[in-house]
Scaffold this motif. Structure first.
Motif, PDB file in Angstrom:
ATOM      1  N   PHE A 143       0.834  -1.204   0.000  1.00 37.61           N
ATOM      2  CA  PHE A 143       0.000   0.000   0.000  1.00 37.61           C
ATOM      3  C   PHE A 143       0.871   1.258   0.000  1.00 37.61           C
ATOM      4  CE2 PHE A 143      -2.136   3.374   2.380  1.00 37.61           C
ATOM      5  CZ  PHE A 143      -3.226   3.588   1.557  1.00 37.61           C
ATOM      6  N   SER A 144       1.929   1.270   0.764  1.00 35.14           N
ATOM      7  CA  SER A 144       2.819   2.439   0.833  1.00 35.14           C
ATOM      8  C   SER A 144       3.475   2.694  -0.520  1.00 35.14           C
ATOM      9  CB  SER A 144       3.888   2.241   1.902  1.00 35.14           C
ATOM     10  OG  SER A 144       3.293   2.073   3.165  1.00 35.14           O
ATOM     11  N   ILE A 145       3.935   1.626  -1.166  1.00 35.74           N
ATOM     12  CA  ILE A 145       4.582   1.769  -2.473  1.00 35.74           C
ATOM     13  C   ILE A 145       3.580   2.271  -3.506  1.00 35.74           C
ATOM     14  CG2 ILE A 145       5.654   0.483  -4.370  1.00 35.74           C
ATOM     15  CD1 ILE A 145       7.011  -1.252  -2.191  1.00 35.74           C
ATOM     16  N   VAL A 146       2.378   1.720  -3.523  1.00 41.46           N
ATOM     17  CA  VAL A 146       1.350   2.153  -4.473  1.00 41.46           C
ATOM     18  C   VAL A 146       0.963   3.616  -4.211  1.00 41.46           C
ATOM     19  CG1 VAL A 146      -1.068   1.805  -5.149  1.00 41.46           C
ATOM     20  CG2 VAL A 146       0.465  -0.147  -4.932  1.00 41.46           C
ATOM     21  N   LEU A 147       0.898   4.013  -2.945  1.00 39.61           N
ATOM     22  CA  LEU A 147       0.564   5.394  -2.599  1.00 39.61           C
ATOM     23  C   LEU A 147       1.632   6.361  -3.108  1.00 39.61           C
ATOM     24  CD1 LEU A 147      -1.385   7.279  -1.055  1.00 39.61           C
ATOM     25  CD2 LEU A 147       0.067   6.948   0.933  1.00 39.61           C
ATOM     26  N   VAL A 148       2.898   6.029  -2.915  1.00 42.06           N
ATOM     27  CA  VAL A 148       3.987   6.882  -3.396  1.00 42.06           C
ATOM     28  C   VAL A 148       3.976   6.949  -4.926  1.00 42.06           C
ATOM     29  CG1 VAL A 148       6.506   7.062  -3.570  1.00 42.06           C
ATOM     30  CG2 VAL A 148       5.434   6.582  -1.363  1.00 42.06           C
ATOM     31  N   LEU A 149       3.754   5.825  -5.590  1.00 40.80           N
ATOM     32  CA  LEU A 149       3.677   5.819  -7.051  1.00 40.80           C
ATOM     33  C   LEU A 149       2.500   6.656  -7.558  1.00 40.80           C
ATOM     34  CD1 LEU A 149       4.563   2.109  -7.903  1.00 40.80           C
ATOM     35  CD2 LEU A 149       5.940   4.159  -8.316  1.00 40.80           C
ATOM     36  N   ALA A 150       1.353   6.593  -6.875  1.00 39.98           N
ATOM     37  CA  ALA A 150       0.188   7.373  -7.286  1.00 39.98           C
ATOM     38  C   ALA A 150       0.457   8.871  -7.136  1.00 39.98           C
ATOM     39  CB  ALA A 150      -1.036   6.965  -6.474  1.00 39.98           C
ATOM     40  N   ILE A 151       1.069   9.258  -6.038  1.00 32.20           N
ATOM     41  CA  ILE A 151       1.387  10.675  -5.825  1.00 32.20           C
ATOM     42  C   ILE A 151       2.394  11.153  -6.868  1.00 32.20           C
ATOM     43  CG2 ILE A 151       2.515  12.288  -4.238  1.00 32.20           C
ATOM     44  CD1 ILE A 151       1.237  10.699  -1.939  1.00 32.20           C
ATOM     45  N   THR A 152       3.399  10.361  -7.132  1.00 25.83           N
ATOM     46  CA  THR A 152       4.414  10.738  -8.116  1.00 25.83           C
ATOM     47  C   THR A 152       3.823  10.856  -9.509  1.00 25.83           C
ATOM     48  OG1 THR A 152       6.078   9.597  -6.788  1.00 25.83           O
ATOM     49  CG2 THR A 152       6.668  10.119  -9.054  1.00 25.83           C
ATOM     50  N   SER A 153       3.037   9.856  -9.902  1.00 24.38           N
ATOM     51  CA  SER A 153       2.471   9.895 -11.257  1.00 24.38           C
ATOM     52  C   SER A 153       1.468  11.037 -11.408  1.00 24.38           C
ATOM     53  CB  SER A 153       1.822   8.558 -11.610  1.00 24.38           C
ATOM     54  OG  SER A 153       0.733   8.304 -10.759  1.00 24.38           O
ATOM     55  N   SER A 154       0.683  11.331 -10.391  1.00 23.18           N
ATOM     56  CA  SER A 154      -0.261  12.449 -10.514  1.00 23.18           C
ATOM     57  C   SER A 154       0.480  13.781 -10.563  1.00 23.18           C
ATOM     58  CB  SER A 154      -1.282  12.434  -9.377  1.00 23.18           C
ATOM     59  OG  SER A 154      -0.645  12.669  -8.140  1.00 23.18           O
ATOM     60  N   SER A 155       1.584  13.901  -9.849  1.00 18.64           N
ATOM     61  CA  SER A 155       2.382  15.130  -9.921  1.00 18.64           C
ATOM     62  C   SER A 155       2.987  15.302 -11.310  1.00 18.64           C
ATOM     63  CB  SER A 155       3.493  15.108  -8.880  1.00 18.64           C
ATOM     64  OG  SER A 155       2.955  15.047  -7.587  1.00 18.64           O
ATOM     65  N   ILE A 156       3.536  14.221 -11.862  1.00 19.37           N
ATOM     66  CA  ILE A 156       4.118  14.283 -13.199  1.00 19.37           C
ATOM     67  C   ILE A 156       3.035  14.607 -14.229  1.00 19.37           C
ATOM     68  CG2 ILE A 156       5.185  12.878 -15.020  1.00 19.37           C
ATOM     69  CD1 ILE A 156       6.758  11.472 -12.760  1.00 19.37           C
ATOM     70  N   PHE A 157       1.869  13.990 -14.099  1.00 16.02           N
ATOM     71  CA  PHE A 157       0.765  14.266 -15.013  1.00 16.02           C
ATOM     72  C   PHE A 157       0.325  15.728 -14.914  1.00 16.02           C
ATOM     73  CE2 PHE A 157      -3.805  14.393 -15.976  1.00 16.02           C
ATOM     74  CZ  PHE A 157      -3.764  13.957 -17.284  1.00 16.02           C
ATOM     75  N   GLY A 158       0.253  16.274 -13.703  1.00 11.42           N
ATOM     76  CA  GLY A 158      -0.126  17.675 -13.526  1.00 11.42           C
ATOM     77  C   GLY A 158       0.864  18.623 -14.165  1.00 11.42           C
ATOM     78  N   VAL A 159       2.154  18.380 -13.944  1.00 12.77           N
ATOM     79  CA  VAL A 159       3.182  19.235 -14.539  1.00 12.77           C
ATOM     80  C   VAL A 159       3.149  19.137 -16.058  1.00 12.77           C
ATOM     81  CG1 VAL A 159       5.677  19.534 -14.770  1.00 12.77           C
ATOM     82  CG2 VAL A 159       4.676  19.217 -12.511  1.00 12.77           C
ATOM     83  N   ALA A 160       2.973  17.933 -16.575  1.00 13.92           N
ATOM     84  CA  ALA A 160       2.912  17.755 -18.030  1.00 13.92           C
ATOM     85  C   ALA A 160       1.685  18.453 -18.617  1.00 13.92           C
ATOM     86  CB  ALA A 160       2.890  16.268 -18.378  1.00 13.92           C
ATOM     87  N   SER A 161       0.582  18.420 -17.921  1.00 13.15           N
ATOM     88  CA  SER A 161      -0.630  19.093 -18.404  1.00 13.15           C
ATOM     89  C   SER A 161      -0.438  20.601 -18.464  1.00 13.15           C
ATOM     90  CB  SER A 161      -1.820  18.767 -17.502  1.00 13.15           C
ATOM     91  OG  SER A 161      -2.099  17.400 -17.531  1.00 13.15           O
ATOM     92  N   VAL A 162       0.166  21.160 -17.422  1.00 10.77           N
ATOM     93  CA  VAL A 162       0.415  22.603 -17.407  1.00 10.77           C
ATOM     94  C   VAL A 162       1.384  22.998 -18.502  1.00 10.77           C
ATOM     95  CG1 VAL A 162       1.435  24.467 -16.038  1.00 10.77           C
ATOM     96  CG2 VAL A 162      -0.164  22.887 -14.982  1.00 10.77           C
ATOM     97  N   MET A 163       2.432  22.197 -18.685  1.00 11.10           N
ATOM     98  CA  MET A 163       3.394  22.498 -19.748  1.00 11.10           C
ATOM     99  C   MET A 163       2.719  22.414 -21.116  1.00 11.10           C
ATOM    100  SD  MET A 163       6.801  20.603 -18.287  1.00 11.10           S
ATOM    101  CE  MET A 163       7.566  20.601 -19.872  1.00 11.10           C
TER     102      MET A 163
END
Length: 160
Positions: free
Chosen positions: A25-45
């Motif tokens: 669960f901890s690993i999946v949570l960290v991966l979800a936060i990381t991927s959503s951050s990357i997706f957000g930055v990519a969307s803004v760019m």
């Protein structure tokens, strides 16, 4: 829940929970936060670099049939051209001299009413002037607030 109340522990379940489920669960949570951050930055760019917002807005205006002489079109072009044209919103900004003149007139009415007692004013006017004087006091307060609000709006809509 019943077993924990009875202080009974099931060792294989405890091991699976401690060594498999919580770490997964901890690993999946960290991966979800990381991927959503990357997706957000990519969307803004993508929004900032790949699309020309001005061109899209002008196409929308043309599609909707908005005349280039309309206020919304002129206002958009004012901000799109980095305020190099005449501000179309400036016609809504009242002249500060008009505010000062009105405020002076209201102040004169207030000072004259302070110089005479209400009985004399009622006699001269032929009616009770107390409600009018109360309204003039409220008007004086509102003029001051209106003047400061107009200055703030002008500061918000100007480019400088």
């Amino acid at each position: 829940a019943f077993m924990s109340k009875q202080n009974v522990a099931f060792f294989p379940f405890h091991c699976m929970l401690s060594y498999l489920i919580v770490p997964a669960f901890s690993i999946v949570l960290v991966l979800a936060i990381t991927s959503s951050s990357i997706f957000g930055v990519a969307s803004v760019m993508n929004a900032d670099f790949c699309h020309q917002g001005e061109v899209i807005m002008l196409e929308i205006f043309d599609h909707r049939g908005i005349d280039p002489q309309d206020m919304i079109y002129q206002t958009f072009m004012y901000y799109a051209d980095q305020c190099s044209t005449v501000n179309p919103l400036s016609m809504f900004a009242p002249d500060e001299q008009e505010f000062l003149a009105t405020f002076d007139k209201v102040s004169t009415i207030i000072s004259l009413s302070d110089n005479y007692n209400s009985t004399y004013l009622n006699y001269e006017c032929g009616a009770d002037v107390a409600p009018v004087l109360a309204a003039v006091d409220i008007l004086a307060d509102n003029l001051g607030e209106l003047s400061s609000s107009v200055r703030r709006v002008e500061a918000l809509t100007s480019c400088f």
